[in-house]
Design a protein around this motif. Structure first.
Motif, PDB file in Angstrom:
ATOM      1  N   SER A  16      -0.957   0.978  -1.456  1.00 45.29           N
ATOM      2  CA  SER A  16      -1.906   1.037  -2.569  1.00 45.29           C
ATOM      3  C   SER A  16      -3.159   1.811  -2.168  1.00 45.29           C
ATOM      4  CB  SER A  16      -2.270  -0.359  -3.052  1.00 45.29           C
ATOM      5  OG  SER A  16      -3.011  -1.051  -2.087  1.00 45.29           O
ATOM      6  N   SER A  32      -4.329   5.220  -3.909  1.00 45.56           N
ATOM      7  CA  SER A  32      -5.699   5.236  -4.437  1.00 45.56           C
ATOM      8  C   SER A  32      -6.461   6.448  -3.907  1.00 45.56           C
ATOM      9  CB  SER A  32      -6.449   3.969  -4.051  1.00 45.56           C
ATOM     10  OG  SER A  32      -5.821   2.841  -4.545  1.00 45.56           O
ATOM     11  N   LYS A  91      -0.585  -3.275   0.728  1.00 47.77           N
ATOM     12  CA  LYS A  91      -1.992  -2.886   0.849  1.00 47.77           C
ATOM     13  C   LYS A  91      -2.119  -1.447   1.351  1.00 47.77           C
ATOM     14  CE  LYS A  91      -6.236  -4.586   2.985  1.00 47.77           C
ATOM     15  NZ  LYS A  91      -6.789  -5.623   3.871  1.00 47.77           N
TER      16      LYS A  91
END
Length: 137
Positions: free
Chosen positions: A78, A82, A75
Motif C-alpha cells: 500500500s 501510494s 502495508k
C-alpha cells in the motif's frame, strides 16, 4: 498497574494531552463544532490506546498483529502504490501549473517550483532507495 507497551502508552498519553489542550482552548476561545469533535476524537483515541497498552492480552495481540507477515506485506504494498500515485498526481499538478502559468502570472511560478521540487525529491528518493536495496540484496 503495569505498562505492557510503552510506545503505545506514550502515543496514547500524547493524544490525551492534545485532546485536553484542545478542549481547554475551545472553552477559552469559544466552542466550535470542529474543535469539539477534534478534541473528543483525540481524547477517545488517546484513552483507547492507553487502555490497550495497560492490558497484557491486548498488548500481546497488537505485537502479534504488527509482526504478522501478511500485515507487513499489505502495508509495504500500500505504501508503494501510494508513492506511485503521489508521483503521478505531483506530475499532473506540475503540468497543470505549467499550462495555467500564462493566465496566473507570477502566482503560478511558485506552484511550478513547489511541484517541481517535490517531484524531483520523489524521484531522487526512489533512486536512492533502489540503489540501496540493489546493493543490499
Amino acid at each position: 498497574m503495569k505498562i505492557y507497551s510503552k510506545s503505545n502508552f506514550a502515543i496514547g498519553l500524547g493524544l490525551t494531552v492534545i485532546g485536553l489542550a484542545l478542549l481547554g482552548v475551545n472553552l477559552w476561545k469559544g466552542m466550535t463544532w470542529k474543535g469539539i469533535c477534534l478534541s473528543v476524537l483525540c481524547l477517545v483515541l488517546g484513552v483507547g490506546v492507553i487502555v490497550r497498552s495497560l492490558s497484557q492480552h491486548m498488548s500481546r495481540e497488537d505485537a502479534l498483529q504488527s509482526k504478522d507477515e501478511r500485515n507487513q506485506l499489505v502495508k509495504l504494498r500500500s505504501r508503494g502504490i501510494s508513492f506511485l500515485w503521489a508521483e503521478g498526481f505531483c506530475f499532473l499538478f506540475l503540468l497543470g501549473s505549467l499550462v495555467v502559468r500564462p493566465v496566473l502570472g507570477p502566482a503560478a511560478v511558485g506552484m511550478v517550483t513547489a511541484f517541481g521540487v517535490m517531484l524531483g525529491a520523489m524521484f531522487a528518493l526512489e533512486l536512492v532507495t533502489l540503489l540501496y536495496y540493489e546493493r543490499k540484496l
